[in-house]
Structure formats: structure tokens, C-alpha cells
Design a protein around this motif. Structure first.
Motif, short mmCIF file in Angstrom:
data_model
loop_
_atom_site.label_atom_id
_atom_site.label_comp_id
_atom_site.label_asym_id
_atom_site.label_seq_id
_atom_site.Cartn_x
_atom_site.Cartn_y
_atom_site.Cartn_z
N SER A 60 19.03 22.99 3.36
CA SER A 60 20.42 23.13 2.90
C SER A 60 20.72 22.23 1.71
O SER A 60 21.73 22.38 1.06
CB SER A 60 21.37 22.79 4.05
OG SER A 60 21.16 21.45 4.47
N ALA A 61 19.85 21.29 1.45
CA ALA A 61 20.10 20.34 0.36
C ALA A 61 19.36 20.77 -0.90
O ALA A 61 18.41 21.53 -0.86
CB ALA A 61 19.63 18.94 0.78
N THR A 62 19.83 20.25 -2.01
CA THR A 62 19.16 20.52 -3.27
C THR A 62 17.85 19.74 -3.32
O THR A 62 17.85 18.52 -3.18
CB THR A 62 20.04 20.09 -4.46
OG1 THR A 62 21.29 20.78 -4.38
CG2 THR A 62 19.35 20.40 -5.77
N PRO A 63 16.72 20.43 -3.48
CA PRO A 63 15.43 19.71 -3.47
C PRO A 63 15.28 18.84 -4.71
O PRO A 63 15.86 19.10 -5.76
CB PRO A 63 14.40 20.85 -3.46
CG PRO A 63 15.11 22.01 -4.09
CD PRO A 63 16.55 21.87 -3.66
N LEU A 64 14.49 17.78 -4.57
CA LEU A 64 14.20 16.88 -5.67
C LEU A 64 12.84 17.21 -6.26
O LEU A 64 11.94 17.68 -5.56
CB LEU A 64 14.21 15.43 -5.19
CG LEU A 64 15.51 14.90 -4.59
CD1 LEU A 64 15.31 13.47 -4.07
CD2 LEU A 64 16.64 14.93 -5.62
N THR A 65 12.68 16.95 -7.55
CA THR A 65 11.38 17.13 -8.20
C THR A 65 10.71 15.78 -8.45
O THR A 65 9.70 15.70 -9.13
CB THR A 65 11.53 17.89 -9.53
OG1 THR A 65 12.43 17.15 -10.38
CG2 THR A 65 12.07 19.29 -9.30
N ILE A 66 11.29 14.74 -7.90
CA ILE A 66 10.72 13.39 -8.01
C ILE A 66 10.79 12.78 -6.62
O ILE A 66 11.68 13.10 -5.83
CB ILE A 66 11.50 12.54 -9.03
CG1 ILE A 66 10.75 11.24 -9.33
CG2 ILE A 66 12.91 12.27 -8.57
CD1 ILE A 66 11.32 10.46 -10.49
N THR A 67 9.81 11.94 -6.30
CA THR A 67 9.82 11.32 -4.98
C THR A 67 9.51 9.84 -5.11
O THR A 67 9.20 9.35 -6.20
CB THR A 67 8.81 12.00 -4.04
OG1 THR A 67 9.01 11.53 -2.70
CG2 THR A 67 7.38 11.73 -4.47
N MET A 68 9.59 9.14 -3.99
CA MET A 68 9.31 7.71 -3.99
C MET A 68 7.99 7.46 -3.26
O MET A 68 7.91 7.62 -2.04
CB MET A 68 10.44 6.91 -3.34
CG MET A 68 10.17 5.41 -3.33
SD MET A 68 11.58 4.41 -2.78
CE MET A 68 12.56 4.38 -4.29
N SER A 69 6.99 7.10 -4.01
CA SER A 69 5.70 6.76 -3.42
C SER A 69 5.79 5.37 -2.79
O SER A 69 6.76 4.62 -3.02
CB SER A 69 4.62 6.75 -4.50
OG SER A 69 4.88 5.73 -5.46
N ILE A 108 13.08 1.65 3.11
CA ILE A 108 12.17 2.67 3.65
C ILE A 108 12.96 3.90 4.08
O ILE A 108 12.52 5.03 3.88
CB ILE A 108 11.36 2.09 4.82
CG1 ILE A 108 10.42 0.99 4.30
CG2 ILE A 108 10.56 3.17 5.54
CD1 ILE A 108 9.76 0.18 5.39
N ARG A 109 14.14 3.70 4.64
CA ARG A 109 14.98 4.85 5.02
C ARG A 109 15.37 5.66 3.79
O ARG A 109 15.37 6.90 3.82
CB ARG A 109 16.22 4.35 5.76
CG ARG A 109 15.92 3.82 7.16
CD ARG A 109 17.13 3.13 7.77
NE ARG A 109 16.83 2.64 9.11
CZ ARG A 109 17.43 1.59 9.68
NH1 ARG A 109 18.39 0.95 9.00
NH2 ARG A 109 17.12 1.21 10.89
N VAL A 110 15.72 4.97 2.71
CA VAL A 110 16.04 5.67 1.46
C VAL A 110 14.82 6.45 0.98
O VAL A 110 14.91 7.63 0.62
CB VAL A 110 16.50 4.67 0.37
CG1 VAL A 110 16.61 5.36 -0.99
CG2 VAL A 110 17.82 4.04 0.75
N ALA A 111 13.66 5.80 0.97
CA ALA A 111 12.43 6.46 0.52
C ALA A 111 12.14 7.71 1.34
O ALA A 111 11.78 8.75 0.78
CB ALA A 111 11.26 5.48 0.61
N ASN A 112 12.32 7.63 2.65
CA ASN A 112 12.00 8.78 3.49
C ASN A 112 12.99 9.93 3.29
O ASN A 112 12.60 11.11 3.36
CB ASN A 112 11.96 8.36 4.96
CG ASN A 112 10.68 7.61 5.31
OD1 ASN A 112 9.63 7.86 4.72
ND2 ASN A 112 10.75 6.70 6.26
N GLN A 113 14.24 9.61 3.02
CA GLN A 113 15.19 10.69 2.72
C GLN A 113 14.84 11.38 1.40
O GLN A 113 14.93 12.60 1.28
CB GLN A 113 16.62 10.14 2.68
CG GLN A 113 17.18 9.79 4.05
CD GLN A 113 18.70 9.66 4.05
OE1 GLN A 113 19.38 10.40 3.33
NE2 GLN A 113 19.21 8.73 4.84
#
Length: 321
Positions: A253-262, A237-242
Motif C-alpha cells: 500500500s505504500a510507495t516503494p523506494l528505489t534506495i535502501t539503507m545497507s 535499526i527500526r528506521v533502516a528496516n522500514q
């Protein structure tokens, strides 16, 4: 269907810690084929459940619009509520080529004769079902104009079927969902999202659905994968939330992602970790099938690094079960 004829305690029906005297109403008929399948692993959230039950009890001429990022649970919620209330559902997923007739009905050749087949909106209005229009902000706003009168409480007039008039059943409800608030996509994450007419959106109550809290997702994973150690589930869950924070732009400051974890992908990761528990690194192997195989190479590397940092030595050793 006529009246809602079954009093149901919210506490037991939705497994929430609320006073026993809080009740809602559903239907006694459990055999209607249009009632959605029930997922006993689904965990309801107090606030969003309160909003939808309030709407179902007294829509007061409104529609209900759920907005949120993909995988946040906005689509599943009304189906799972309907499943427990035994409230039949008609639904349609909007797209750029959707026409109003897709919702109302059209003439088709059936066994050699032309017949008018009513669409999901017409059936829902006539029979008193919930009508759920998924991904509404992907439809051509011009095609949605025909819904104005329906949302105003006027009858549905089907000109192509000889002017047939369908008056809304007392149990008819209109629910929609989308990735935007109806004002278009300002994030750049969702291609094909349209800006909806402000007068159209004024006919809806709008509820924003965020990703579940850590406690809620822990309950979900406990139901789905009770064999998985608690610390493994919590780290997942911590990985998913990050990943989600990077997806929605929570860390500038971080590179945004175009994919997420539902939550769906999170549950898949947990289940596959058990399935592949004998692999050299079950966590990494399952994560790849659950999410990473769909990511761009540089984003795959970034997500893998997040997982390594969160799991530490457990990740390196592949001790998943």
C-alpha cells in the motif's frame, strides 16, 4: 600453498556461540599479501557462515553463489571468512563489457617486451586461492560460458598463451554473488542485471542472503559506536528496516523506494551522528550525509518522515548523544 594446515575453532575464530569442538581448517601463513584485511567489527550470522564453511570444506565440484539485495552483506562475507582463515583471495567485479580474457589473462607490453599476465581466475586456480566474482549477473552470459569447464572440474586451457594448461589446485574455490538468483531482475530495482544460463547456474549451490536481524545489527552498532545510547541505536535499526521493507516491496500500500539503507550506511549514520553531535539535529544531519543526499526529493521526504515517526521527540530535539 599446499594443504590447509591450521585447525581453527569456529567458536573463537568467528565469535559465535557454537560447541567448542566444532572446527574448520585454515592456513598458518598470516603474511600472504592476498589475504583480505580483517574487520574486527564484522558480525557473522550462523546460517550463512555454516553454508560457506561447508562449501570450503567440501565443494564437491560446485561453485557457491550468494544472492541478495545490495547492502545485505553477501559480498563482505567471503572476504571476512577468508581473512580469518588466512585464505588468499583473487577477485573481479563483473560488468557489461567484461570479457573472459579479463579473468584468464592477456598479453601486455611490460618494460618494452610483450608478456602474458595471468588474470585472477588463472592465478586462483594455479595457487589455490579463493576466486570471488562479484556482480556476476551483470556480465554478458556469453562471456561466462568459458567458466563451464572450470566449474565442471576441467583444467583451464589458455589458448592465447600457447595452449597453457592450468589444473585446479586442491584449495581452489569459486564463489560468485549477484542481486538476482540468475534468472534476471523481476523487481525492476537493478538495471543491467542479466539472465544467466540455467545450465551455468546448475553448477552452483545458491545461498540467499537477507538483511541482518535486529539483534545482529545491534551487535554491529555496539562494536562500531559503543558511545551511542542503546535506544538511539535501536531506533536507527527500526528506521533502516522500514526503509528496507519499502525498498523490497514489503508494503504494497505504500510507495516503494528505489534506495535502501545497507548495514554499511546504517553504521555510517551512527558514526556521523557522534561526529556531528553538536549540530542542531545530529540525527538528521548525519542521516542526510549517510543516505538522503542520494535520494530523489519525494523519497527523501518519505524517509525523513519515517525517522521522525520512529524517534518521536528525540528526533525533534536532536538529542543524539
Amino acid at each position: 600453498m599446499t594443504h590447509r594446515d591450521q585447525a581453527l575453532a569456529v567458536r573463537t575464530t568467528f565469535n559465535l556461540d557454537v560447541p567448542a569442538e566444532v572446527i574448520t581448517a585454515g592456513f598458518a601463513d598470516t603474511q600472504n599479501p592476498h589475504v583480505p584485511n580483517r574487520d574486527d567489527g564484522y558480525v557473522f550470522r550462523r546460517e550463512t557462515l555454516r553454508d560457506i564453511l561447508s562449501f570450503l570444506d567440501d565443494p564437491d565440484g560446485d561453485g557457491l553463489y550468494f544472492s541478495g539485495h545490495y547492502g545485505a552483506g553477501k559480498t563482505t562475507l567471503p572476504y571476512q571468512v577468508a581473512a580469518r582463515l588466512c585464505w588468499p583471495v583473487q577477485s573481479f567485479t563483473a560488468h557489461s563489457r567484461m570479457e573472459f580474457d579479463d579473468l584468464v589473462g592477456t598479453w601486455k607490453l611490460v618494460n618494452g617486451t610483450m608478456q602474458f599476465l595471468h588474470g585472477p581466475l588463472a592465478v586462483a586456480m594455479r595457487e589455490g586461492h579463493l576466486f570471488i566474482l562479484n556482480e556476476i549477473d551483470r556480465a554478458d552470459p556469453g562471456q561466462l560460458a568459458g567458466l563451464h569447464d572450470v566449474l565442471e572440474g576441467h583444467p583451464l586451457v589458455i589458448a592465447t598463451n600457447g595452449g597453457e594448461v592450468i589444473r585446479a589446485h586442491e584449495n581452489f574455490r569459486f564463489i560468485a554473488n549477484g542481486n538476482s538468483m540468475g534468472s534476471g531482475d523481476s523487481t525492476g530495482l537493478y538495471q543491467g542485471v542479466n539472465q544467466l544460463d540455467i545450465a551455468f547456474m546448475d553448477r552452483f549451490r545458491v545461498v540467499e542472503v537477507d538483511y541482518p536481524t535486529e539483534d545482529v545489527e545491534m551487535m554491529i552498532l555496539q562494536k562500531k559506536t559503543p558511545e551511542l545510547p542503546e535506544e538511539i541505536r535501536r531506533n536507527m535499526i527500526r528506521v533502516a528496516n522500514q526503509i528496507r521493507r519499502l525498498f523490497i516491496g514489503g508494503e504494497e500500500s505504500a510507495t516503494p523506494l528505489t534506495i535502501t539503507m545497507s548495514t554499511r550506511a546504517l553504521c555510517r549514520w551512527a558514526k556521523l551522528t557522534l561526529v556531528f553531535r553538536n549540530a542542531p539535529n545530529a540525527l538528521a544531519y548525519a542521516l542526510n550525509q549517510s543516505l538522503l543526499a542520494k535520494a530523489e526529493p519525494e523519497q527523501k521526504i518519505a524517509i525523513e518522515q519515517i525517522a521522525r515517526d520512529v524517534f518521536g521527540s528525540t528526533w525533534q530535539q536532536g538529542e543524539a548523544a
